[in-house]
Write an enzyme that holds these catalytic residues in place. Structure first.
Site, mmCIF file in Angstrom:
data_model
loop_
_atom_site.group_PDB
_atom_site.id
_atom_site.type_symbol
_atom_site.label_atom_id
_atom_site.label_comp_id
_atom_site.label_asym_id
_atom_site.label_seq_id
_atom_site.Cartn_x
_atom_site.Cartn_y
_atom_site.Cartn_z
ATOM 1 N N ARG A 1 0.845 -1.199 0.000
ATOM 2 C CA ARG A 1 0.000 0.000 0.000
ATOM 3 C C ARG A 1 0.877 1.245 0.000
ATOM 4 O O ARG A 1 0.914 2.023 0.952
ATOM 5 C CB ARG A 1 -0.953 -0.064 1.166
ATOM 6 N N GLN B 1 -1.052 2.775 -5.408
ATOM 7 C CA GLN B 1 -2.432 3.072 -5.007
ATOM 8 C C GLN B 1 -3.449 2.723 -6.101
ATOM 9 O O GLN B 1 -4.513 2.201 -5.819
ATOM 10 C CB GLN B 1 -2.550 4.556 -4.682
ATOM 11 N N SER C 1 -8.673 -1.304 -1.579
ATOM 12 C CA SER C 1 -9.301 0.010 -1.416
ATOM 13 C C SER C 1 -10.458 0.195 -2.383
ATOM 14 O O SER C 1 -11.531 0.661 -2.001
ATOM 15 C CB SER C 1 -8.281 1.126 -1.655
ATOM 16 N N TYR D 1 -2.031 -0.177 8.636
ATOM 17 C CA TYR D 1 -2.985 -1.133 9.202
ATOM 18 C C TYR D 1 -3.016 -1.052 10.728
ATOM 19 O O TYR D 1 -2.052 -0.611 11.357
ATOM 20 C CB TYR D 1 -2.601 -2.566 8.810
ATOM 21 N N ASP E 1 -4.671 -0.896 -6.152
ATOM 22 C CA ASP E 1 -5.088 -1.411 -4.842
ATOM 23 C C ASP E 1 -6.551 -1.899 -4.867
ATOM 24 O O ASP E 1 -7.478 -1.122 -4.665
ATOM 25 C CB ASP E 1 -4.888 -0.285 -3.817
HETATM 26 P P1 NAD Z 1 -8.687 -2.996 7.102
HETATM 27 O O1 NAD Z 1 -9.761 -3.451 6.177
HETATM 28 O O2 NAD Z 1 -7.552 -3.902 7.409
HETATM 29 O O3 NAD Z 1 -9.368 -2.600 8.502
HETATM 30 C C1 NAD Z 1 -10.491 -1.762 8.568
HETATM 31 C C2 NAD Z 1 -10.369 -0.849 9.766
HETATM 32 O O4 NAD Z 1 -10.559 -1.594 10.972
HETATM 33 C C3 NAD Z 1 -9.013 -0.179 9.913
HETATM 34 O O5 NAD Z 1 -9.202 1.216 9.891
HETATM 35 C C4 NAD Z 1 -8.509 -0.662 11.262
HETATM 36 O O6 NAD Z 1 -7.750 0.337 11.949
HETATM 37 C C5 NAD Z 1 -9.801 -0.946 11.974
HETATM 38 N N1 NAD Z 1 -9.714 -1.786 13.178
HETATM 39 C C6 NAD Z 1 -8.957 -2.889 13.429
HETATM 40 N N2 NAD Z 1 -9.186 -3.357 14.674
HETATM 41 C C7 NAD Z 1 -10.141 -2.556 15.218
HETATM 42 C C8 NAD Z 1 -10.814 -2.531 16.460
HETATM 43 N N3 NAD Z 1 -10.548 -3.412 17.429
HETATM 44 N N4 NAD Z 1 -11.727 -1.567 16.667
HETATM 45 C C9 NAD Z 1 -12.014 -0.645 15.718
HETATM 46 N N5 NAD Z 1 -11.414 -0.617 14.528
HETATM 47 C C10 NAD Z 1 -10.485 -1.555 14.275
HETATM 48 O O7 NAD Z 1 -8.058 -1.624 6.650
HETATM 49 P P2 NAD Z 1 -8.248 -0.813 5.284
HETATM 50 O O8 NAD Z 1 -9.541 -0.132 5.281
HETATM 51 O O9 NAD Z 1 -7.946 -1.712 4.148
HETATM 52 O O10 NAD Z 1 -7.053 0.244 5.382
HETATM 53 C C11 NAD Z 1 -6.669 0.818 6.577
HETATM 54 C C12 NAD Z 1 -5.778 2.011 6.295
HETATM 55 O O11 NAD Z 1 -4.678 1.654 5.436
HETATM 56 C C13 NAD Z 1 -6.397 3.156 5.563
HETATM 57 O O12 NAD Z 1 -7.260 3.914 6.298
HETATM 58 C C14 NAD Z 1 -5.152 3.914 5.150
HETATM 59 O O13 NAD Z 1 -4.634 4.668 6.222
HETATM 60 C C15 NAD Z 1 -4.223 2.807 4.814
HETATM 61 N N6 NAD Z 1 -4.175 2.673 3.359
HETATM 62 C C16 NAD Z 1 -3.102 3.193 2.700
HETATM 63 C C17 NAD Z 1 -3.058 3.088 1.312
HETATM 64 C C18 NAD Z 1 -1.907 3.636 0.539
HETATM 65 O O14 NAD Z 1 -1.111 4.365 1.063
HETATM 66 N N7 NAD Z 1 -1.784 3.271 -0.720
HETATM 67 C C19 NAD Z 1 -4.079 2.492 0.611
HETATM 68 C C20 NAD Z 1 -5.161 1.988 1.316
HETATM 69 C C21 NAD Z 1 -5.188 2.075 2.688
#
Ligand code: NAD
Length: 373
Positions: free
Chosen positions: A121, A126, A132, A227, A129
């Site tokens: 990520r 991006q 996302s 993450y 991805d």
């Molecule tokens: P994910 O599907 O792995 O998790 C979903 C959400 O659940 C996350 O926000 C995580 O913090 C949250 N979570 C985990 N345990 C929890 C708990 N006990 N209680 C409440 N929430 C909890 O994550 P995702 O949506 O695929 O991505 C997370 C983050 O990754 C994004 O918000 C972003 O910051 C980052 N990201 C970066 C890129 C990039 O730079 N290219 C791309 C996509 C995502």
């Protein structure tokens, strides 16, 4: 390696296609040859004629495609590598953490396996991805689904016949899906609260006009890739207790909490669900990776004795297959474009590239990814 084959999905519940005609045209313009299995685009609404007009050849069976393809693309992993050529590159989502025997079977067959979920990520990756692109559609659709099943409306309404209070929505886990769920619920007029263990999320929640629920779990942070870190049993207990009251007051609870490569945390116990109001709806978007809600089921909705409906919201992007396919196809096209080598007119297997190093799991009859060796 320049012959790409778009394979028709075999899972009956799958509605998406991994490539759409506009992207087929782009790939052909670059120098790839593209073949498409007849009917691959039917569910998202693309005809064989549209693929042919984009320059693809249309084949009747998958086996015909496998015979000549250097690169096979599809949304889901197949049951086995049967039929795929040795040395071919197979590009799809794969769920590698939970499919270790299948990964071994691909290695044994000499098929190079690219697992799209494993693309790092980073900013440059991006546009490739799939996590996302698909999660944002799923988060949107979770709210639409909940709204269509809720016995009340979302916005506040003040009329001569009475005042209706806004629906209360609680989103637990504010990653890509959670943010879209918040934005969609706000647009529909709900009062939205949200929680995530990653502290950086608070500002994002507030910028969407929702309230961030504060729960003190001690030092949290996040991994390098953004993450969440796994909670201890004590931290989960604190979180459950702090959330119970908000769940009891909410009309809709949408859970998206996941920890990459691990089982999702159980955040709503049966006791907490029992305290919720009749008519309320829970959508557990982590249902396939262990579930955030005790008793949720990916196969069926469960109406509990207290009138609470628990929906196992797995792969909700499948309900919007047109946009989901367009975005998935965009991700794959970005991937194939990134590795296109204009000089050799071929996909270049460049294991020095951090994107390919992150997502290439097998090669030369071996598992080569450091996480799975
Ligand atoms: P994910 O599907 O792995 O998790 C979903 C959400 O659940 C996350 O926000 C995580 O913090 C949250 N979570 C985990 N345990 C929890 C708990 N006990 N209680 C409440 N929430 C909890 O994550 P995702 O949506 O695929 O991505 C997370 C983050 O990754 C994004 O918000 C972003 O910051 C980052 N990201 C970066 C890129 C990039 O730079 N290219 C791309 C996509 C995502």
């Amino acid at each position: 390696m320049n012959k790409v084959f778009l394979c028709k999905e075999t899972l009956p519940e799958e509605t998406r296609a991994a490539l759409v005609p506009a992207d087929v045209k782009q790939l052909i313009g670059m120098g790839y040859e593209v073949a498409v299995q007849s009917g691959a685009g039917t569910k998202p609404g693309y005809t064989d004629a549209e693929y042919a007009a984009a320059g693809a050849s249309v084949l009747q069976t998958a086996d015909e495609g496998f015979l000549s393809a250097d690169i096979v693309v599809r949304v889901n992993k197949p049951a086995s590598p049967d039929g795929l050529r040795e040395g071919a590159l197979h590009v799809s989502s794969f769920d590698v953490f939970n499919e270790k025997p299948a990964v071994q079977a691909f290695a044994d067959a000499g098929v190079r396996l690219v697992s799209l979920e494993m693309i790092p990520r980073t900013t440059i990756a991006q546009k490739m991805d799939i996590l996302s692109s698909q999660a944002s559609l799923a988060g949107y659709y979770a709210v639409i689904l909940a709204a269509s099943r809720l016995p009340k409306i979302f916005p506040m309404m003040m009329t001569p016949s009475g005042t209706i209070s806004p629906a209360r929505v609680f989103v637990i886990g504010v990653g890509v899906a959670g943010l879209q769920a918040i934005a969609t619920a706000k647009r529909l007029g709900a009062r939205v609260e949200a929680f995530d263990t990653r502290p950086v999320v608070e500002e994002q929640v507030k910028s969407l006009g929702a309230k961030f629920v504060k729960i003190d779990l001690g030092e949290m942070g996040q991994t390098e890739q953004g993450y969440a870190k796994e909670l201890t049993p004590e931290q989960i207990d604190i979180q459950r207790k702090a959330q119970a009251k908000i769940c009891a007051q909410s009309d809709i609870v949408i859970t998206t909490a996941k920890v990459f490569g691990r089982k999702a945390p159980l955040l709503l116990t049966k006791d907490m669900v029992a305290q919720m109001k009749p008519g309320s709806i829970i959508i557990d978007m982590a249902v396939k990776t262990g579930g955030n809600v005790e008793g949720s089921n990916p196969e069926k909705d469960i109406l509990l004795g207290n009138g609470v409906l628990v929906i196992g919201g797995d792969s909700l992007e499948r309900f919007v297959p047109r946009d989901a396919s367009n975005m998935f196809s965009g991700n794959i096209t970005a991937f194939l474009s990134h590795f296109w080598d204009a000089e050799s007119k071929s996909f270049k297997i460049d294991t020095g590239d951090e994107i390919l190093r992150g997502c290439l799991i097998t090669s030369e009859k071996k598992i080569i990814h450091e996480k799975f060796i």
